[in-house]
Write a protein that holds these residues in place. Sequence first.
Motif, short mmCIF file in Angstrom:
data_model
loop_
_atom_site.label_atom_id
_atom_site.label_comp_id
_atom_site.label_asym_id
_atom_site.label_seq_id
_atom_site.Cartn_x
_atom_site.Cartn_y
_atom_site.Cartn_z
N ARG A 3 35.30 53.07 29.21
CA ARG A 3 36.06 54.27 29.59
C ARG A 3 35.20 55.24 30.39
O ARG A 3 35.61 56.39 30.63
CB ARG A 3 36.61 54.98 28.33
N ASP A 6 39.03 59.36 26.18
CA ASP A 6 39.19 60.04 27.47
C ASP A 6 39.17 61.56 27.32
O ASP A 6 38.85 62.27 28.27
CB ASP A 6 40.50 59.61 28.14
N LYS A 38 41.24 54.69 34.37
CA LYS A 38 40.13 55.52 33.90
C LYS A 38 40.28 56.95 34.41
O LYS A 38 40.79 57.17 35.50
CB LYS A 38 38.80 54.92 34.37
#
Length: 338
Positions: free
Chosen positions: A270, A246, A175
């Motif tokens: 995420r 992301d 992450k």
Amino acid sequence: MNPNKKLVIISKEKIFNKNNCSYCDNIDMKSIPEGLYKNFDVTIIAVKSTSYKFYKINIEKIKTASHIFSFLFKIFKTFKHKEVNYLLVSITPYTLFAYLLLFIFRKKIFVYLRSNGYEEYRTILGFIGPFIYHIMYTLVTFKSDIITCQERLVKKKSYNLVFPSEIDINWIKNKTKPSLSRAKLLYVGRLKVEKGIFSLLEIFDKITTDVELTILGKKENIKINNKKINLIGFENNVQEIIKIYDNHNITILPSFTEAHPKVVDESLARMRPVIIFEEIGHIIQDRYGIFISRRDAKSLLEVIGFILSNYSSILVKMEKNQLPTKQKFISEITQILV
């Protein structure tokens, strides 16, 4: 796969065939049959498409029909096998007629409800839509075992609740923390009226501040003249989809109707907060990191501002989320169908 357990999945979803391979646009039409293939001899009966689709379905037995009579005949041909379970995916005119045929021949029928047909038909057809859907719902659920992803979709006391998910180990590792220098919103989904995307585009036309919106979905015949909006088209590679999440700091889901949208869990996996509008506030349940906005520019900017100003504390709460996984979902639905 256990060849002694036969399962026929019946859907109105369109499937494109080329070079002995089959493709679909809806990820459910790929992930559910492939997941169940480990425990069943799976056959898919769906509608033939002449346009290319994006997800390759790794199932051998796929039958597509160009019209309703061919669709029903393909179902009828499966009656030569004994001990077959039938799974109807969603309630549509096609699955209604499929149900009637199966009911007449006293077959074992399951129906999977994954969206609110009453609200969808109202959005598409107006006031008469819920009435039409109610007739179909009443008939299809009369002698079927109901599988649903949301209690609100069911009007009967007896049903099986499952939690759809595409989340696997890839979604929860590596992450990253996003840049918060400006709001970068992401919409993942189809460009359909009921998905609220056109309403969101109208809102963005009224926004003058530095806010970006990226749309990840199949490009339709749509013209976007707003420089703040970027349409990047469809993507079916999981790693690339994760990178796109992301690269943004907030996910937005502007739908008018939803049951259990998988995009929300993907975003939370995420560690990206999610904005929804009031119509689907029920989907929050016990998850942290989902925020409600009114469907107007002023409210949306206020919610965006709150999220960006409190991002770190929001992420701490989001760590508490217990999200469903793909493996658990397939296990749940398998146990129901066995």
